[in-house]
Design a protein around this motif. Structure first.
Motif, mmCIF file in Angstrom:
data_model
loop_
_atom_site.group_PDB
_atom_site.id
_atom_site.type_symbol
_atom_site.label_atom_id
_atom_site.label_comp_id
_atom_site.label_asym_id
_atom_site.label_seq_id
_atom_site.Cartn_x
_atom_site.Cartn_y
_atom_site.Cartn_z
ATOM 1 N N ALA A 90 41.624 13.219 71.501
ATOM 2 C CA ALA A 90 40.240 13.364 71.115
ATOM 3 C C ALA A 90 39.294 13.050 71.445
ATOM 4 O O ALA A 90 39.030 12.306 72.232
ATOM 5 N N SER A 91 37.361 13.364 71.703
ATOM 6 C CA SER A 91 36.496 12.924 72.096
ATOM 7 C C SER A 91 35.278 12.882 71.090
ATOM 8 O O SER A 91 34.116 12.438 71.376
ATOM 9 N N GLY A 92 35.553 13.568 70.037
ATOM 10 C CA GLY A 92 34.372 14.274 68.897
ATOM 11 C C GLY A 92 33.926 12.560 68.299
ATOM 12 O O GLY A 92 34.719 11.584 68.401
ATOM 13 N N ARG A 93 33.030 11.599 67.869
ATOM 14 C CA ARG A 93 33.345 10.911 66.949
ATOM 15 C C ARG A 93 33.628 10.821 65.769
ATOM 16 O O ARG A 93 33.614 9.896 64.860
ATOM 17 N N TYR A 94 33.702 12.626 64.862
ATOM 18 C CA TYR A 94 34.602 13.030 63.605
ATOM 19 C C TYR A 94 35.815 13.983 64.035
ATOM 20 O O TYR A 94 35.807 14.303 65.193
ATOM 21 N N PRO A 120 24.048 8.763 59.470
ATOM 22 C CA PRO A 120 25.473 8.793 60.603
ATOM 23 C C PRO A 120 26.429 7.831 60.111
ATOM 24 O O PRO A 120 27.361 7.558 61.071
ATOM 25 N N GLN A 121 26.114 7.101 59.593
ATOM 26 C CA GLN A 121 27.272 6.128 59.747
ATOM 27 C C GLN A 121 28.132 6.325 58.990
ATOM 28 O O GLN A 121 28.833 5.335 57.746
ATOM 29 N N VAL A 122 28.518 7.334 57.856
ATOM 30 C CA VAL A 122 29.370 7.901 56.605
ATOM 31 C C VAL A 122 30.631 6.911 57.180
ATOM 32 O O VAL A 122 30.714 7.528 59.249
ATOM 33 N N GLY A 123 31.028 7.168 57.312
ATOM 34 C CA GLY A 123 33.086 7.231 57.558
ATOM 35 C C GLY A 123 33.864 8.323 56.610
ATOM 36 O O GLY A 123 35.105 8.385 58.217
ATOM 37 N N MET A 124 33.313 8.668 55.839
ATOM 38 C CA MET A 124 34.020 9.675 55.209
ATOM 39 C C MET A 124 33.535 10.799 54.443
ATOM 40 O O MET A 124 32.680 10.553 53.673
ATOM 41 N N ARG A 175 36.265 9.188 63.819
ATOM 42 C CA ARG A 175 37.494 8.813 64.490
ATOM 43 C C ARG A 175 37.971 7.629 64.961
ATOM 44 O O ARG A 175 39.146 7.200 65.079
ATOM 45 N N ASP A 176 36.858 6.542 64.930
ATOM 46 C CA ASP A 176 37.110 4.644 65.386
ATOM 47 C C ASP A 176 37.747 4.798 64.246
ATOM 48 O O ASP A 176 38.969 3.966 64.772
ATOM 49 N N LEU A 177 37.398 5.137 63.068
ATOM 50 C CA LEU A 177 38.390 4.301 61.969
ATOM 51 C C LEU A 177 40.279 5.007 62.122
ATOM 52 O O LEU A 177 40.770 4.001 61.850
ATOM 53 N N LEU A 178 39.791 6.078 62.609
ATOM 54 C CA LEU A 178 41.486 6.700 62.224
ATOM 55 C C LEU A 178 42.566 5.810 63.869
ATOM 56 O O LEU A 178 43.234 5.898 63.468
ATOM 57 N N LEU A 179 41.538 5.430 64.496
ATOM 58 C CA LEU A 179 42.903 4.867 65.579
ATOM 59 C C LEU A 179 42.784 3.456 65.446
ATOM 60 O O LEU A 179 43.313 3.124 65.804
ATOM 61 N N LYS A 180 41.987 3.150 64.301
ATOM 62 C CA LYS A 180 42.260 1.638 64.188
ATOM 63 C C LYS A 180 43.269 1.551 63.276
ATOM 64 O O LYS A 180 44.025 0.525 62.908
ATOM 65 N N ARG A 181 43.669 3.031 62.480
ATOM 66 C CA ARG A 181 44.121 2.624 60.719
ATOM 67 C C ARG A 181 45.516 3.867 61.721
ATOM 68 O O ARG A 181 44.807 4.735 60.415
ATOM 69 N N PRO A 182 46.185 4.501 62.333
ATOM 70 C CA PRO A 182 46.780 5.733 62.755
ATOM 71 C C PRO A 182 47.530 6.129 61.400
ATOM 72 O O PRO A 182 47.542 4.795 60.549
ATOM 73 N N THR A 197 43.554 5.755 51.936
ATOM 74 C CA THR A 197 42.759 4.187 51.282
ATOM 75 C C THR A 197 42.338 3.083 52.154
ATOM 76 O O THR A 197 41.011 2.792 51.884
ATOM 77 N N TYR A 198 42.565 3.032 53.584
ATOM 78 C CA TYR A 198 41.932 2.254 54.595
ATOM 79 C C TYR A 198 40.576 3.202 54.998
ATOM 80 O O TYR A 198 39.287 2.580 54.672
ATOM 81 N N LEU A 199 40.757 4.393 55.052
ATOM 82 C CA LEU A 199 38.602 4.820 55.562
ATOM 83 C C LEU A 199 37.664 4.879 54.315
ATOM 84 O O LEU A 199 36.743 4.612 54.427
ATOM 85 N N LEU A 200 38.592 4.840 53.071
ATOM 86 C CA LEU A 200 38.005 4.796 51.748
ATOM 87 C C LEU A 200 36.984 2.967 51.841
ATOM 88 O O LEU A 200 36.187 3.226 51.313
ATOM 89 N N VAL A 201 37.777 2.614 51.896
ATOM 90 C CA VAL A 201 37.163 1.427 51.973
ATOM 91 C C VAL A 201 36.493 0.603 52.856
ATOM 92 O O VAL A 201 35.723 -0.698 53.161
ATOM 93 N N SER A 202 36.834 1.054 53.977
ATOM 94 C CA SER A 202 36.602 0.795 55.295
ATOM 95 C C SER A 202 34.915 0.831 55.390
ATOM 96 O O SER A 202 34.135 0.137 56.446
ATOM 97 N N ALA A 203 33.662 2.159 54.990
ATOM 98 C CA ALA A 203 32.762 2.909 55.573
ATOM 99 C C ALA A 203 32.321 3.440 54.268
ATOM 100 O O ALA A 203 32.768 3.851 53.565
ATOM 101 N N PRO A 204 31.158 3.684 54.294
ATOM 102 C CA PRO A 204 30.048 4.561 53.585
ATOM 103 C C PRO A 204 30.704 5.947 53.010
ATOM 104 O O PRO A 204 31.701 6.936 54.415
#
Length: 307
Positions: A90-94, A120-124, A175-182, A197-204
């Motif tokens: 993929a190439s999207g930010r999300y 724009p800084q939301v992780g999920m 998507r950058d968080l998904l790449l860090k935690r596949p 769980t990783y997404l929840l604790v990693s960004a807003p």
């Protein structure tokens, strides 16, 4: 890997990824629900996980009509591997992970675009969903609020108290968080829990009450299977905590006990009292506090005394 209908854009905001395996009869519903909302900042990727029905023919027909559709074929490797392949390409930010048997609601992508534009800084982003049951009944489910809290507290609310609910199809992930935690490919089901769980604790996290997807419930869901259940439970604990920060590691014993309590309940429901006793004893040894908090004490004592 075979790929057809590829377009790449630096302006893609949301990549919709649909992993599919032998869902040729339902896949058009999912595809149409996305294609009707396509825009310059949206891309659609389908990963065919080695289907042996007529999925390839269905996708070929869609690519002929919609050359912007990206299709990736891989040998069957499971949902986790298919999702990871789609995310990497993929190439999207999300990224929005849409199951092949579900569908987006009209204007879902427009609603998500507004949310991330404002934050724009939301992780999920967690949205509402319409659950569709086998008998045709529908139920609107609103997402639970997510408090501003420490990673430890958020993990506790999600893993132990189940006060936070996260689902594919009605959630948007950075998507950058998904790449860090596949998605862990060693898990053939439940692979979303470590990632969520990783997404929840990693960004807003932002919650919207806008219904984003119609999600179809199936009676034959994998979650009801008991084969290799203890091995799966141990692997789940390992994968969940492999991606969490040090401050969350204190929850590991309680979460392990919770997984064994789930095994206890499944064995009890199946009438396998010997296994139920063993799982309950194990949970009690690992974390007596979690056993008491879960309210299984009365059932467990009755089972232990009776056997």
């Amino acid at each position: 890997m075979a790929r057809i209908g590829m377009t790449v854009s630096d302006t893609v905001l949301i990549s919709v990824v649909i992993p599919t395996y032998n869902y040729a009869h339902l896949l058009p519903r999912a595809l149409d629900s996305v294609l009707s909302q396509m825009a310059d900042d949206i891309e659609l990727i389908v990963v065919d996980d080695g289907s042996n029905d007529n999925t390839a023919d269905v996708l070929a027909g869609y690519v002929e009509q919609h050359p912007e559709l990206n299709v990736i074929w891989q040998a069957n490797a499971g949902a986790a591997a298919a999702r990871n392949r789609g995310i990497r390409n993929a190439s999207g930010r999300y990224a929005l992970m849409l199951d092949a048997d579900d569908e987006l609601l009209p204007d879902a992508l427009a609603a998500l675009r507004e949310v991330v534009a404002a934050q724009p800084q939301v992780g999920m982003v967690l949205g509402a969903q319409i659950s569709v049951f086998p008998d045709g009944r529908e139920r609107l489910r609103q997402p639970a609020p997510v408090p501003s809290a420490s990673p430890l507290e958020l993990a506790r609310l999600y893993l132990l108290q189940k006060r936070i609910s996260i689902s594919h199809c009605c959630s948007l992930f950075r998507r950058d968080l998904l790449l860090k935690r596949p998605y862990p490919e060693v898990l053939r089901n439940g692979e979303d829990i470590p990632v969520f769980t990783y997404l929840l604790v990693s960004a807003p996290v932002v919650v919207t009450e806008v219904p984003l997807a119609r999600i179809y419930k199936h009676a034959d869901s994998l979650r009801h299977r008991r084969d290799n259940e203890e091995e799966y439970a141990i692997g789940m604990v390992r994968e969940v905590f492999a991606g969490l920060p040090a401050e969350c590691q204190s929850l590991r014993r309680r979460y392990t006990a919770q997984r064994y309590l789930s095994l206890f309940r499944a064995a009890q429901n199946a009438g396998d009292h010997a296994q139920a006793r063993r799982f309950y004893r194990h949970a009690l040894c690992v974390s007596p506090l979690q056993v008491l908090r879960w309210g299984y004490l009365r059932k467990g004592l009755r089972l232990l005394v009776g056997g």
